[in-house]
Each structure stands twice: as structure tokens, then as C-alpha cells.
Design a protein around this motif. Structure first.
Motif, PDB file in Angstrom:
ATOM      1  N   ASP A 127      31.420-117.960 -17.734  1.00 10.36           N
ATOM      2  CA  ASP A 127      31.902-117.882 -15.996  1.00 10.36           C
ATOM      3  C   ASP A 127      32.172-119.525 -15.631  1.00 10.36           C
ATOM      4  O   ASP A 127      33.594-119.327 -14.477  1.00 10.36           O
ATOM      5  N   LEU A 128      32.271-120.163 -16.595  1.00 11.19           N
ATOM      6  CA  LEU A 128      32.103-121.825 -15.868  1.00 11.19           C
ATOM      7  C   LEU A 128      33.641-121.390 -16.114  1.00 11.19           C
ATOM      8  O   LEU A 128      34.561-122.461 -16.040  1.00 11.19           O
ATOM      9  N   LEU A 129      33.890-120.956 -17.730  1.00 10.20           N
ATOM     10  CA  LEU A 129      35.409-121.166 -18.337  1.00 10.20           C
ATOM     11  C   LEU A 129      36.199-120.213 -17.430  1.00 10.20           C
ATOM     12  O   LEU A 129      37.384-121.434 -17.027  1.00 10.20           O
ATOM     13  N   ILE A 130      36.261-119.176 -16.643  1.00  8.12           N
ATOM     14  CA  ILE A 130      36.806-118.746 -15.577  1.00  8.12           C
ATOM     15  C   ILE A 130      37.093-119.691 -14.399  1.00  8.12           C
ATOM     16  O   ILE A 130      37.701-119.348 -13.937  1.00  8.12           O
ATOM     17  N   LYS A 131      35.930-119.973 -14.410  1.00  9.17           N
ATOM     18  CA  LYS A 131      36.365-120.636 -12.830  1.00  9.17           C
ATOM     19  C   LYS A 131      37.148-122.123 -13.390  1.00  9.17           C
ATOM     20  O   LYS A 131      37.881-122.256 -12.113  1.00  9.17           O
ATOM     21  N   ALA A 132      36.851-122.602 -14.410  1.00 14.35           N
ATOM     22  CA  ALA A 132      37.505-123.653 -14.823  1.00 14.35           C
ATOM     23  C   ALA A 132      39.334-123.464 -14.967  1.00 14.35           C
ATOM     24  O   ALA A 132      40.000-124.174 -14.750  1.00 14.35           O
ATOM     25  N   ILE A 133      39.346-122.173 -15.426  1.00 14.84           N
ATOM     26  CA  ILE A 133      40.904-121.324 -15.179  1.00 14.84           C
ATOM     27  C   ILE A 133      40.923-121.409 -13.669  1.00 14.84           C
ATOM     28  O   ILE A 133      42.370-121.479 -13.663  1.00 14.84           O
ATOM     29  N   GLU A 134      40.573-120.707 -12.430  1.00 12.73           N
ATOM     30  CA  GLU A 134      41.458-120.125 -11.719  1.00 12.73           C
ATOM     31  C   GLU A 134      41.464-121.140 -11.141  1.00 12.73           C
ATOM     32  O   GLU A 134      42.292-122.070 -10.526  1.00 12.73           O
ATOM     33  N   GLU A 135      40.464-122.601 -10.857  1.00 19.41           N
ATOM     34  CA  GLU A 135      40.914-123.924 -10.502  1.00 19.41           C
ATOM     35  C   GLU A 135      42.062-124.431 -11.495  1.00 19.41           C
ATOM     36  O   GLU A 135      42.699-125.168 -10.653  1.00 19.41           O
ATOM     37  N   CYS A 136      42.602-124.606 -11.926  1.00 22.29           N
ATOM     38  CA  CYS A 136      43.882-125.030 -12.699  1.00 22.29           C
ATOM     39  C   CYS A 136      45.289-124.714 -12.401  1.00 22.29           C
ATOM     40  O   CYS A 136      45.776-124.743 -12.394  1.00 22.29           O
ATOM     41  N   ASP A 137      44.833-122.955 -12.178  1.00 18.72           N
ATOM     42  CA  ASP A 137      45.394-121.999 -11.846  1.00 18.72           C
ATOM     43  C   ASP A 137      46.231-122.507 -10.553  1.00 18.72           C
ATOM     44  O   ASP A 137      47.188-122.581 -10.230  1.00 18.72           O
ATOM     45  N   ARG A 138      44.920-122.844  -9.680  1.00 14.81           N
ATOM     46  CA  ARG A 138      45.176-123.025  -8.015  1.00 14.81           C
ATOM     47  C   ARG A 138      45.608-124.096  -7.986  1.00 14.81           C
ATOM     48  O   ARG A 138      46.610-124.347  -7.614  1.00 14.81           O
ATOM     49  N   PHE A 139      45.580-125.453  -9.054  1.00 14.57           N
ATOM     50  CA  PHE A 139      46.644-126.815  -8.494  1.00 14.57           C
ATOM     51  C   PHE A 139      47.997-125.839  -8.952  1.00 14.57           C
ATOM     52  O   PHE A 139      48.489-127.041  -8.564  1.00 14.57           O
ATOM     53  N   ARG A 140      48.091-125.038 -10.601  1.00 14.52           N
ATOM     54  CA  ARG A 140      49.116-125.456 -10.507  1.00 14.52           C
ATOM     55  C   ARG A 140      50.347-124.502  -9.833  1.00 14.52           C
ATOM     56  O   ARG A 140      51.670-124.564  -9.609  1.00 14.52           O
TER      57      ARG A 140
END
Length: 185
Positions: A127-140
Motif C-alpha cells: 500500500d505504501l509503494l502504491i501511494k508513492a507511485i501515485e504521488e510520483c505520477d501526480r507530480f509527473r
């Protein structure tokens, strides 16, 4: 970035991304999570399809879960004696550095117990990894919008310059024509 602090300790996942045509993924994670690397690679590459992506997972266990170390004494002695022979063969003084080199050689320091990852911990980390991926994608996405706006501004500036060129070009052509005519006469 995504972080968790709780009974399992402090866990942080940091994802960095640079634009690139292809996916270039590097993952750094603690040994205890090494079994999950393939699954995580698949999860990351599905969500972040391209770019030079660096994922760093850091885990600091709580004090009550400290691991004790043991040493492979026979292997340590073998390394130490080989290093001592090497030092003697080149007439180097044998020093305490040999002890440190032998101690930190592969497989000398061993974990007294193997850490097991519970299913709850595995779900939490995923879940933490998915949250980090989503945060990275939002930033991109937000970075892409900013770059799009800059490109639109550049296009507008080029259009303004092009309009000026269209106005000045007939005058430039006339100047060149009169200069050539003057030289010719």
C-alpha cells in the motif's frame, strides 16, 4: 515519497523519475524485502510506463526487534591468513587493517535469525509503494502541465516574432534589391 512509522519501525519509500523514452528502473531495498522485488518491479512498470526511475526503500526496525549477529569464525580465519600471506609477499607491514578487511569479507558476519515478513507487513508495504507511485505520477502530471504552459508561451513568442518578420521582410528584400542595383550600376 511515502512513509510509515509504527510497530514495525520506520519505513520510507522514495521514487525519483526523469523523463526518458524507455523504462529504466532501479530498486534499492533492504534484504528482508528482496523476495518482493519482482512483484514490485511489475507494479511500478505497470503504473509508471517509462522514464529513468529510481526507487529507494529504507527500513529502520524498532529497538525491540534488533537482530543479533554471529560470525563465521573459520571463514574469518581463512580470509585473515590469506590477507596476511598477501601482505607478507609484497613486504607490507601487517596491521589491524587486515582484521577489519577479513571481518567485512563476504559471509563472515551473519544474521543470527532470519527476519520474516508477516502478511500484514507485506500488505502495508505494498500500500505504501502504491501511494508513492501515485504521488510520483501526480507530480509527473503537474510537471507536464507546467512544461506544456511554458511551451505554449514559447510558441506565442515565436508567433509574435514571426509576425514582425512578415512585416519587416518586404523592407529587407527591397533594401537588398536596391543595394544590388546600386552596385550593378
Amino acid at each position: 515519497n511515502a512513509a510509515f512509522s509504527g510497530a514495525l519501525g520506520n519505513l520510507s519509500i522514495e521514487i525519483k523519475s526523469l523523463n526518458s523514452k524507455f523504462l529504466d528502473l532501479s530498486i534499492r531495498l533492504p534484504k528482508v524485502y528482496a523476495d518482493f522485488e519482482t512483484e514490485w518491479r511489475s507494479l511500478i512498470s505497470d503504473k509508471l510506463e517509462r522514464g529513468k526511475i529510481s526507487v529507494t526503500v529504507e527500513l529502520t526496525r524498532s529497538g525491540q526487534q534488533e537482530l543479533h549477529q554471529s560470525y563465521n569464525v573459520d571463514l574469518f580465519k581463512a580470509y585473515y591468513h590469506e590477507l596476511k600471506k598477501l601482505a607478507t609477499s609484497v613486504s607490507s607491514e601487517v596491521s589491524d587493517q587486515l582484521f577489519s578487511l577479513a571481518l567485512h569479507s563476504p559471509d563472515v558476519i551473519q544474521s543470527a535469525q532470519k527476519e520474516n515478513v508477516s502478511s500484514e507487513e507485506k500488505v502495508l508495504i505494498k500500500d505504501l509503494l502504491i501511494k508513492a507511485i501515485e504521488e510520483c505520477d501526480r507530480f509527473r502530471i503537474s510537471e507536464g502541465k507546467v512544461l506544456g504552459e511554458k511551451l505554449s508561451d514559447y510558441i506565442a513568442q515565436i508567433n509574435v516574432g514571426l509576425a514582425e518578420v512578415k512585416l519587416l521582410d518586404p523592407l529587407r528584400v527591397e533594401k537588398i534589391r536596391s543595394r544590388i542595383t546600386d552596385r550593378l550600376s
